[in-house]
Design a protein around this motif. Sequence first.
Motif, PDB file in Angstrom:
ATOM      1  N   GLU A 342       3.524 -10.424  10.860  1.00  0.00           N
ATOM      2  CA  GLU A 342       3.314 -10.325  12.279  1.00  0.00           C
ATOM      3  C   GLU A 342       2.026  -9.922  12.850  1.00  0.00           C
ATOM      4  O   GLU A 342       1.828  -9.185  13.774  1.00  0.00           O
ATOM      5  N   ASN A 343       0.846 -10.181  12.072  1.00  0.00           N
ATOM      6  CA  ASN A 343      -0.431  -9.748  12.440  1.00  0.00           C
ATOM      7  C   ASN A 343      -0.558  -8.381  12.197  1.00  0.00           C
ATOM      8  O   ASN A 343      -1.417  -7.802  13.021  1.00  0.00           O
ATOM      9  N   ARG A 344       0.166  -7.776  11.522  1.00  0.00           N
ATOM     10  CA  ARG A 344       0.033  -6.126  11.197  1.00  0.00           C
ATOM     11  C   ARG A 344      -0.299  -5.886   9.685  1.00  0.00           C
ATOM     12  O   ARG A 344       0.518  -6.554   9.089  1.00  0.00           O
ATOM     13  N   ALA A 345      -1.127  -5.105   9.471  1.00  0.00           N
ATOM     14  CA  ALA A 345      -1.404  -4.750   8.288  1.00  0.00           C
ATOM     15  C   ALA A 345      -0.596  -3.739   7.480  1.00  0.00           C
ATOM     16  O   ALA A 345      -0.177  -2.973   8.098  1.00  0.00           O
ATOM     17  N   VAL A 346       0.026  -4.089   6.229  1.00  0.00           N
ATOM     18  CA  VAL A 346       0.785  -3.165   5.323  1.00  0.00           C
ATOM     19  C   VAL A 346       0.093  -2.928   4.209  1.00  0.00           C
ATOM     20  O   VAL A 346      -0.220  -4.205   3.442  1.00  0.00           O
ATOM     21  N   THR A 347      -0.054  -1.733   3.848  1.00  0.00           N
ATOM     22  CA  THR A 347      -1.052  -1.449   2.351  1.00  0.00           C
ATOM     23  C   THR A 347      -0.015  -1.531   1.246  1.00  0.00           C
ATOM     24  O   THR A 347       1.196  -0.884   1.410  1.00  0.00           O
ATOM     25  N   VAL A 348      -0.272  -2.406   0.278  1.00  0.00           N
ATOM     26  CA  VAL A 348       0.477  -2.173  -0.887  1.00  0.00           C
ATOM     27  C   VAL A 348      -0.243  -1.567  -2.114  1.00  0.00           C
ATOM     28  O   VAL A 348      -1.299  -1.857  -2.367  1.00  0.00           O
ATOM     29  N   LYS A 349       0.374  -0.684  -2.432  1.00  0.00           N
ATOM     30  CA  LYS A 349      -0.206   0.407  -3.743  1.00  0.00           C
ATOM     31  C   LYS A 349       0.045  -0.423  -5.075  1.00  0.00           C
ATOM     32  O   LYS A 349       1.235  -0.546  -5.211  1.00  0.00           O
ATOM     33  N   VAL A 350      -0.905  -0.697  -5.853  1.00  0.00           N
ATOM     34  CA  VAL A 350      -0.701  -1.475  -7.083  1.00  0.00           C
ATOM     35  C   VAL A 350      -1.148  -0.673  -8.544  1.00  0.00           C
ATOM     36  O   VAL A 350      -2.239  -0.228  -8.342  1.00  0.00           O
ATOM     37  N   THR A 351      -0.259  -0.418  -9.334  1.00  0.00           N
ATOM     38  CA  THR A 351      -0.653   0.040 -10.538  1.00  0.00           C
ATOM     39  C   THR A 351       0.130  -0.562 -11.746  1.00  0.00           C
ATOM     40  O   THR A 351       0.697  -1.514 -11.294  1.00  0.00           O
ATOM     41  N   SER A 352      -0.406  -0.212 -12.780  1.00  0.00           N
ATOM     42  CA  SER A 352       0.453  -1.089 -14.172  1.00  0.00           C
ATOM     43  C   SER A 352       1.909  -0.763 -13.996  1.00  0.00           C
ATOM     44  O   SER A 352       2.630  -1.377 -14.787  1.00  0.00           O
ATOM     45  N   ALA A 353       2.265   0.197 -13.364  1.00  0.00           N
ATOM     46  CA  ALA A 353       3.822   0.571 -13.288  1.00  0.00           C
ATOM     47  C   ALA A 353       4.350  -0.330 -12.267  1.00  0.00           C
ATOM     48  O   ALA A 353       5.647  -0.469 -12.108  1.00  0.00           O
ATOM     49  N   GLY A 354       3.758  -1.105 -11.503  1.00  0.00           N
ATOM     50  CA  GLY A 354       4.524  -1.875 -10.596  1.00  0.00           C
ATOM     51  C   GLY A 354       3.502  -1.944  -9.083  1.00  0.00           C
ATOM     52  O   GLY A 354       2.497  -1.300  -9.094  1.00  0.00           O
ATOM     53  N   ALA A 355       4.063  -2.213  -8.346  1.00  0.00           N
ATOM     54  CA  ALA A 355       3.537  -2.587  -6.630  1.00  0.00           C
ATOM     55  C   ALA A 355       4.535  -2.023  -5.826  1.00  0.00           C
ATOM     56  O   ALA A 355       5.876  -2.188  -5.861  1.00  0.00           O
ATOM     57  N   LYS A 356       4.140  -1.444  -4.778  1.00  0.00           N
ATOM     58  CA  LYS A 356       5.081  -0.686  -3.727  1.00  0.00           C
ATOM     59  C   LYS A 356       4.421  -0.568  -2.233  1.00  0.00           C
ATOM     60  O   LYS A 356       3.336  -0.082  -2.441  1.00  0.00           O
ATOM     61  N   PRO A 357       5.008  -0.983  -1.338  1.00  0.00           N
ATOM     62  CA  PRO A 357       4.286  -0.787   0.010  1.00  0.00           C
ATOM     63  C   PRO A 357       4.361   0.626   0.503  1.00  0.00           C
ATOM     64  O   PRO A 357       5.311   1.167   0.147  1.00  0.00           O
ATOM     65  N   GLU A 358       3.267   1.044   1.176  1.00  0.00           N
ATOM     66  CA  GLU A 358       3.302   2.361   1.803  1.00  0.00           C
ATOM     67  C   GLU A 358       4.360   2.476   2.938  1.00  0.00           C
ATOM     68  O   GLU A 358       4.175   1.603   3.576  1.00  0.00           O
ATOM     69  N   PHE A 359       5.139   3.577   2.662  1.00  0.00           N
ATOM     70  CA  PHE A 359       6.252   3.826   3.491  1.00  0.00           C
ATOM     71  C   PHE A 359       5.859   3.722   5.053  1.00  0.00           C
ATOM     72  O   PHE A 359       6.586   3.438   5.967  1.00  0.00           O
ATOM     73  N   GLU A 360       4.826   4.578   4.985  1.00  0.00           N
ATOM     74  CA  GLU A 360       4.438   4.876   6.478  1.00  0.00           C
ATOM     75  C   GLU A 360       3.919   3.873   7.318  1.00  0.00           C
ATOM     76  O   GLU A 360       4.186   3.619   8.370  1.00  0.00           O
ATOM     77  N   ASP A 361       3.268   2.958   6.382  1.00  0.00           N
ATOM     78  CA  ASP A 361       2.823   1.569   7.123  1.00  0.00           C
ATOM     79  C   ASP A 361       4.263   0.825   7.455  1.00  0.00           C
ATOM     80  O   ASP A 361       4.184   0.218   8.411  1.00  0.00           O
TER      81      ASP A 361
END
Length: 391
Positions: A342-361
């Motif tokens: 919806e034209n709003r940015a959500v940051t996804v944190k990526v490591t070798s353990a997996g990917a996860k959106p930042e909850f505050e976003d």
Amino acid sequence: MRTLVVNPANGVAGDMLMAGLAHATGSATALAGLLEPLTVRGWCTLDLHEVTRSSVRALRCEVKLGRDAPVLSLEELRWWVTELMGASQGAEIALRALDLLGESEEEVHGGGIHLHELASVDTLADLVGVAHLCTVAGIDAVSIMPVGVRFGAFPMAHGQLPLPGPAVASLLARAGLTITATPGAESVTPTGAALLAALAQVFPQAAAIGTIDGVGYGAGARDIAGLANVCQVMVLADAGVGFARATVESVGVIETYLDDVSGEALGAFVEESLSAGALDAYLVPATGKKSRPGVLLTVLVNPIDVDRMVEKVQRALATPGVRFRLQQRQRLIPRFVEVYVENRAVTVKVTSAGAKPEFEDLRRVSGETGIPIGELHDRVMARFRGAESNV
């Protein structure tokens, strides 16, 4: 991952580190644009030119003060860092270096903070210049080689002082940086030491492993016979796949058992400790003497902050007994990907353990759009996987 390797074997100053970074990244234009608000006021001029130091071609960065250049207080320096850099990670580096400069001056001289020679526009330029170039280069981690210091004596604002200067010694000690010491003239300035210390605290420490993406040599003012008066800088690119490596680092672990503190006070303290620079803080239910129910408070901090945080725990919670230790931890260094919903940015944190959106976003975008957090999470991850599959 991109690792900044700094080799200050022959010394380091703020302008040398800035020049080395500009040389390694080819970012002289970015540096000039950053400092334009200062140059248009007539406070300084920026002169970048090639020189030779003991047969080594290097870049010399001179910030020359203008007649209208003011003397800046610590708070004014802070204001200008934010004005020039906004809320970027680069601003965090520069502000941390300023904090360290102020703390070292107070530790050495007492009676408040007096920056003397450091209260100038060229100090500001060095701090924001180095910080901005780290952002331009996309630095994720640092590796700082042993710092070459010289010992002797040197005239300063306070009089004839020993080398390395007391503020420099304090900064290198607080950051836990390795040094090599030989007789000679001053080789490490307070600004240079503060920037190394700030880089070591803001970025995770990494092994100097990777392919060389850029090499630079930042020249000092003097051309010393038999000594290349340069600070060597390299930018390494991760030779592996897209995931970042793990890094092993030391953390301070502070613990105390509490059975006579209210829940409100405990919750407030956890928030206050995080705001004061703790890496993490948490409470675990426990049972103590006389079978009293209570909690075990654990606070994780950078090693240099152990004493300060122990005192904070004791004063804020009125507890005389506090345990602390240094402990190793392994941490995956993440990379961050922005996904738009919806034209709003959500940051996804990526490591070798997996990917996860930042909850505050997720919470922010959910509040702005009315999309439930669970549904938003699924949409973000679907778009992230689609973007990754096209890389």
